[in-house]
Design a protein around this motif. Structure first.
Motif, PDB file in Angstrom:
ATOM      1  N   GLU A 129     -72.599  25.218 -46.609  1.00  0.00           N
ATOM      2  CA  GLU A 129     -72.826  26.824 -46.738  1.00  0.00           C
ATOM      3  C   GLU A 129     -71.846  27.531 -46.807  1.00  0.00           C
ATOM      4  OE1 GLU A 129     -76.145  27.109 -44.347  1.00  0.00           O
ATOM      5  OE2 GLU A 129     -77.485  25.441 -45.378  1.00  0.00           O
ATOM      6  N   LEU A 178     -70.321  28.930 -44.237  1.00  0.00           N
ATOM      7  CA  LEU A 178     -70.427  29.757 -42.939  1.00  0.00           C
ATOM      8  C   LEU A 178     -69.377  29.426 -41.962  1.00  0.00           C
ATOM      9  CD1 LEU A 178     -74.215  29.351 -42.934  1.00  0.00           C
ATOM     10  CD2 LEU A 178     -73.103  31.354 -43.590  1.00  0.00           C
ATOM     11  N   GLU A 224     -77.981  27.747 -34.985  1.00  0.00           N
ATOM     12  CA  GLU A 224     -78.596  28.451 -36.193  1.00  0.00           C
ATOM     13  C   GLU A 224     -77.525  29.234 -36.907  1.00  0.00           C
ATOM     14  OE1 GLU A 224     -82.926  30.860 -36.794  1.00  0.00           O
ATOM     15  OE2 GLU A 224     -81.551  31.644 -35.009  1.00  0.00           O
ATOM     16  N   THR A 225     -77.518  28.973 -38.146  1.00  0.00           N
ATOM     17  CA  THR A 225     -76.665  30.031 -38.979  1.00  0.00           C
ATOM     18  C   THR A 225     -77.408  30.872 -39.800  1.00  0.00           C
ATOM     19  OG1 THR A 225     -77.109  28.637 -41.004  1.00  0.00           O
ATOM     20  CG2 THR A 225     -75.289  27.776 -39.236  1.00  0.00           C
ATOM     21  N   ALA A 226     -76.682  31.683 -40.547  1.00  0.00           N
ATOM     22  CA  ALA A 226     -77.457  32.677 -41.269  1.00  0.00           C
ATOM     23  C   ALA A 226     -78.450  32.015 -42.185  1.00  0.00           C
ATOM     24  CB  ALA A 226     -76.366  33.716 -41.925  1.00  0.00           C
ATOM     25  N   LYS A 227     -78.512  30.999 -42.216  1.00  0.00           N
ATOM     26  CA  LYS A 227     -79.432  30.371 -43.444  1.00  0.00           C
ATOM     27  C   LYS A 227     -80.268  29.234 -42.843  1.00  0.00           C
ATOM     28  CE  LYS A 227     -76.043  30.773 -47.284  1.00  0.00           C
ATOM     29  NZ  LYS A 227     -75.488  30.371 -48.377  1.00  0.00           N
ATOM     30  N   SER A 228     -80.058  28.645 -41.784  1.00  0.00           N
ATOM     31  CA  SER A 228     -81.061  27.816 -41.217  1.00  0.00           C
ATOM     32  C   SER A 228     -80.654  27.503 -39.641  1.00  0.00           C
ATOM     33  CB  SER A 228     -81.084  26.407 -41.928  1.00  0.00           C
ATOM     34  OG  SER A 228     -79.604  25.856 -42.103  1.00  0.00           O
TER      35      SER A 228
END
Length: 80
Positions: A14, A16, A42-46
């Motif tokens: 992604e 990141l 946890e990333t900005a997306k999931s």
């Protein structure tokens, strides 16, 4: 003969460059096996579960829960 290996925060895709360490599923002294879930990030997306790349014993957690780490940062040391 055993060897100490450091596992680095992997690139989960992604595009990141960092992730938050949400929860460790292991502690120093715990045995681990290849593909065993060792932590959640946890990333900005999931939120993602990260598997262990080695068989061995956890020597040290190098990044604490609640910390943001850059991709490539050593996060755990495992005696293999």
């Amino acid at each position: 003969m055993s060897e100490l290996k450091q596992f680095r925060l992997p690139d989960v895709g992604e595009g990141l460059t960092e992730a938050d360490i949400i929860k460790w599923h292991v502690q120093p002294g715990d045995p681990v096996t290849i593909n065993q879930t060792i932590l959640e990030i946890e990333t900005a997306k999931s939120a993602v579960e990260i598997p262990c790349p080695y068989d061995g014993t956890v020597s040290e957690l190098l990044v604490s829960e609640g910390t943001t780490a850059d991709v490539g940062t050593p996060i755990i040391a495992i005696q293999v």
